[in-house]
Design an enzyme around this catalytic site. Structure first.
Site, PDB file in Angstrom:
ATOM      1  N   ASP A 121     -11.023  -2.403   5.665  1.00 10.94           N
ATOM      2  CA  ASP A 121      -9.772  -2.558   4.917  1.00 10.94           C
ATOM      3  C   ASP A 121      -9.825  -3.811   4.031  1.00 10.94           C
ATOM      4  O   ASP A 121      -9.467  -3.770   2.845  1.00 10.94           O
ATOM      5  CB  ASP A 121      -8.598  -2.657   5.905  1.00 10.94           C
ATOM      6  CG  ASP A 121      -7.280  -2.904   5.202  1.00 10.94           C
ATOM      7  OD1 ASP A 121      -6.799  -1.993   4.506  1.00 10.94           O
ATOM      8  OD2 ASP A 121      -6.729  -4.009   5.337  1.00 10.94           O
ATOM      9  N   GLY A 155       3.939  -3.603   6.096  1.00  6.52           N
ATOM     10  CA  GLY A 155       5.363  -3.318   6.290  1.00  6.52           C
ATOM     11  C   GLY A 155       5.815  -2.374   5.192  1.00  6.52           C
ATOM     12  O   GLY A 155       5.452  -2.556   4.028  1.00  6.52           O
ATOM     13  N   GLY A 207       6.131   5.646   1.292  1.00  9.03           N
ATOM     14  CA  GLY A 207       6.931   6.534   0.449  1.00  9.03           C
ATOM     15  C   GLY A 207       8.411   6.473   0.823  1.00  9.03           C
ATOM     16  O   GLY A 207       9.286   6.378  -0.043  1.00  9.03           O
ATOM     17  N   ALA A 263       5.350   6.065   5.698  1.00  6.57           N
ATOM     18  CA  ALA A 263       6.099   4.807   5.788  1.00  6.57           C
ATOM     19  C   ALA A 263       6.361   4.200   4.400  1.00  6.57           C
ATOM     20  O   ALA A 263       7.494   3.815   4.089  1.00  6.57           O
ATOM     21  CB  ALA A 263       5.335   3.813   6.664  1.00  6.57           C
ATOM     22  N   LYS A 316      -5.057   2.413  -1.489  1.00  3.73           N
ATOM     23  CA  LYS A 316      -6.296   1.682  -1.778  1.00  3.73           C
ATOM     24  C   LYS A 316      -7.522   2.571  -2.023  1.00  3.73           C
ATOM     25  O   LYS A 316      -8.412   2.202  -2.776  1.00  3.73           O
ATOM     26  CB  LYS A 316      -6.660   0.797  -0.566  1.00  3.73           C
ATOM     27  CG  LYS A 316      -5.824  -0.410  -0.367  1.00  3.73           C
ATOM     28  CD  LYS A 316      -6.291  -1.185   0.846  1.00  3.73           C
ATOM     29  CE  LYS A 316      -5.935  -0.473   2.139  1.00  3.73           C
ATOM     30  NZ  LYS A 316      -4.504  -0.459   2.458  1.00  3.73           N
ATOM     31  N   LYS A 330      -9.703  -4.034  -0.242  1.00  2.00           N
ATOM     32  CA  LYS A 330      -8.800  -4.882  -1.028  1.00  2.00           C
ATOM     33  C   LYS A 330      -9.596  -5.855  -1.891  1.00  2.00           C
ATOM     34  O   LYS A 330      -9.260  -6.107  -3.053  1.00  2.00           O
ATOM     35  CB  LYS A 330      -7.869  -5.640  -0.092  1.00  2.00           C
ATOM     36  CG  LYS A 330      -6.890  -4.718   0.637  1.00  2.00           C
ATOM     37  CD  LYS A 330      -6.216  -5.428   1.784  1.00  2.00           C
ATOM     38  CE  LYS A 330      -5.183  -4.539   2.474  1.00  2.00           C
ATOM     39  NZ  LYS A 330      -4.783  -5.097   3.778  1.00  2.00           N
TER      40      LYS A 330
END
Lengths: 331, 331
Positions: free
Chosen positions: B217, B313, B15, B13, B121, B221
C-alpha cells in the site's frame, strides 16, 4: 504567454528575495505560461522604473553595492498611482502602529484596479476588512500567504487544498524567534536573557526583540488567520497576548520532567483568540524545535491536519509570494 | 450556479462517505456556485440511475438496509458509457493486480470526455501514464488527492500551494496500519503478531493484512507521488519494498534507548524509490504515532515542509474527493 506587469514596493530582504526567485524561476514561469515583467522597484530612497522591464540582476547588484536601487526620486506610492501595471508586490516592512506605507500602497493599488500580493503583515493585522472591501470593490486579486508563517503553507492550504472543510480551530507556533529561544533555554537549561543574546548574535532576534518576544508578531499572524479563515473582523489589538519573557529554565525543566515542552502558542476558535505560553506534550505534532513554525488545523471532515515549515527567510518568504502570483495568473 | 452531473462508481465506505459529504455540504457548495447532481450510483450488484438527481439520503438508507444501492442491473461501466454526465467519482476498491473495474471506468470516462476524481490507488499505481495520456487526449480533468494519505493533503499541496518550488525529495509514513502496529509494539514492548491481532480487532488492519504490512500500500502511494510530482513513469512493482513483519520489540527498544523510533518510511528522490523500516529521531517531524500519516517535502525555495493528517477514514477520504471536485469546477 501572459505578460504580467508588476512593481516591487520595498526592496529589503523579502523584496530582493522576490527578485532572486523571479530570476531563478524564469523557465518554470515560462512553462506555466507567465511572463512576470517587473516595471518598477522602490525602496525608501527612491525607485528604478523601466516600462520595458527591469534587469533584475543589475538591480540586485546595485542594491548590494549602493544600499539602494533608486535611480530616480519617485516613491512606491507615486509609481502605483502613475505607472500602468497589473500587480503590486508589496514587500515594505511591517508598521504595526499605522500600517505604514504598505497600507497606503495597497489601498492605492486597489483604487486603480491593480492586484496585490504581499508579505507585509501590518496593514492586514490592522485594517483587514477595509483592505478586503477595497479589493472586492475594484475586483482586484489580493493574496497574502507570505504574511503568516513564511514558507509554512497555511492560508492557501485551508482555502484551496482543504476546500469544503469547516475549520473548527487553528493553533500553532507562529514565531520562529520565540521558538528558538524556548528550545535553546530547554536544551541548555539557561535563562531567557542568555538565549535572547545568543539569538541576537545569530541574527535570529532583532536588536529590539519586543515585537517577537512579547507575542505581537504572533498576534498579527493569528489575527490574519482569524479574519481570513474564520471571517472575523479583528485587529491584532483584540488578541489576548502573553509573551515569553517571564519563562524560567526551572519551569521548562519541570515541564520536561513531566513529558511536556513549553511553546508560545497562538490559538483561534469560536470566541477565543489568544497568544500565550502553553504546555505541549513532547510527542504532540506542535512540539517542533528550533526556528520552525507549525500549525494544527482542526476541521469537520478531514480531522486535524498539521503543517510544519520555515517561518522566515527571504527566499522562503519570496517563495510564498511566488506561489500566490502563480495561483492568480496561471490558467 | 453551475450544475455538474456526476456518477459515483463504487458505493463502499468511501463512496458512501462522498454521498454523506455532498449532503452535509450543500450550503457550502451553493456558496461556491456549484450544484453537484448525482445521476447514478453503482455498486457490485447494480445501480440506481436518475437523470433528475438521486436522493442521496434514500440511497444511503437503502445501502445500509439491503447491502446494495442497486435498483437496476447496469454496471458502473455501462453507466459511464451510456448516461450523459460530466464527472465520474471513482471510488471502487483497489485492485493492485489488474487495476480492476476502476481502470476500465477511468479509461472509459476519459474516452467519453468526462472528468474523473478518484480515491482508487490501483489504476494509478499500475497505469499512471496511460491514464494521464487518456485524460490529456480528451481534455478531461483528472484529480486523485484522495489516493495518497486520505485527508493528509499532499498532491495538491505540492502542485498548488507550493507552486514554483522544485521538489527535491518526499519521504513519509504513508500507511496508518503499519504506523499503528509499530507504535503499539513500542508502547507495549510487544511482538508484531500480538499488535497485528489487536489492530485487526480494532478494524485498523484487514483480515489479510499483507497489502499493508508488506509495504505494498505504501509503495502504491509512493509511486503515485513519484509519477505526479517528479514526472516519473513507474509502476508500484518498480519500488524497492520491505515491510514491517520482521521487526522485533528488541529492535524497537534498542532504537528507543538511542533516541530513535522505527517507522515504515516511503522515500522518493532522484534515482531512489523505496519503502523500508527506518530509524527516525524521536524529535523528527516524521516521528508521529498512532494511525497518523506524515510527509516531509524537501523543496529548493521553501526548505522542508512537513504535513501530518489522518491517512484513512471514509469521511476524511471523501473530504479529499470533495476538495478535488471543488478545485476543478469552482470559478
Amino acid at each position: 504567454m501572459k505578460t504580467i506587469r508588476a512593481s516591487i514596493s520595498g526592496f529589503g530582504a523579502v523584496g530582493q528575495g522576490v527578485a532572486e526567485v523571479l530570476l531563478k524561476k524564469q523557465d518554470y514561469l515560462k512553462n506555466v505560461g507567465l511572463d512576470i515583467k517587473i516595471i518598477a522597484i522602490s525602496d525608501s530612497k527612491g525607485s528604478e522604473i523601466n516600462t520595458d522591464g527591469i534587469d533584475l540582476s543589475s538591480a540586485l547588484a546595485r542594491k548590494r553595492e549602493k544600499g539602494t536601487v533608486a535611480l530616480e526620486d519617485k516613491s512606491s506610492l507615486e509609481i502605483i498611482e502613475s505607472v500602468d501595471h497589473d500587480l503590486v508586490i508589496e514587500t515594505t516592512s511591517t508598521d504595526i502602529n499605522t500600517g505604514g506605507i504598505g497600507l497606503k500602497n495597497m489601498l492605492s493599488a486597489f483604487n486603480s484596479g491593480k492586484d496585490v500580493v504581499t508579505s507585509n503583515k501590518g496593514p492586514l493585522a490592522l485594517k483587514y476588512n477595509e483592505l478586503m472591501e477595497a479589493s472586492r470593490n475594484s475586483g482586484s486579486n489580493f493574496r497574502f500567504e507570505a504574511t503568516v508563517g513564511g514558507a509554512m503553507p497555511i492560508i492557501n492550504l485551508i482555502k484551496d487544498v482543504l476546500a469544503g472543510n469547516d475549520v473548527i480551530s487553528v493553533e500553532g507556533i507562529l514565531n520562529g524567534t520565540c521558538n528558538y529561544i524556548l528550545t535553546r533555554m530547554m536544551e541548555e537549561n539557561a535563562p531567557y536573557e542568555q538565549m535572547l543574546a545568543e539569538s541576537q548574535e545569530l541574527g535570529i532576534a532583532e536588536t529590539d526583540p519586543s515585537y517577537d518576544v512579547d507575542g505581537i508578531d504572533s498576534a498579527c499572524k493569528l489575527v490574519i488567520l482569524a479574519n481570513s479563515v474564520f471571517g472575523m473582523c479583528l485587529s491584532y489589538k483584540d488578541v489576548d497576548v502573553t509573551g515569553i519573557t517571564k519563562i524560567t529554565p526551572e519551569s521548562l525543566l519541570l515541564a520536561q520532567n513531566n513529558g511536556y515542552v513549553i511553546k508560545l502558542i497562538g490559538e483561534v476558535k469560536d470566541n477565543l483568540i489568544r497568544v500565550a505560553p502553553r504546555l505541549v506534550p513532547e510527542d504532540s505534532p506542535l512540539a517542533v524545535g528550533g526556528t520552525l513554525n507549525v500549525a494544527s488545523i482542526q476541521t469537520d471532515l478531514s480531522g486535524t491536519v498539521t503543517v510544519t515549515g520555515r517561518g522566515a527567510g527571504s527566499i522562503e518568504t519570496a517563495s510564498a509570494v511566488l506561489s500566490d502570483i502563480v495561483s492568480i495568473y496561471r490558467d
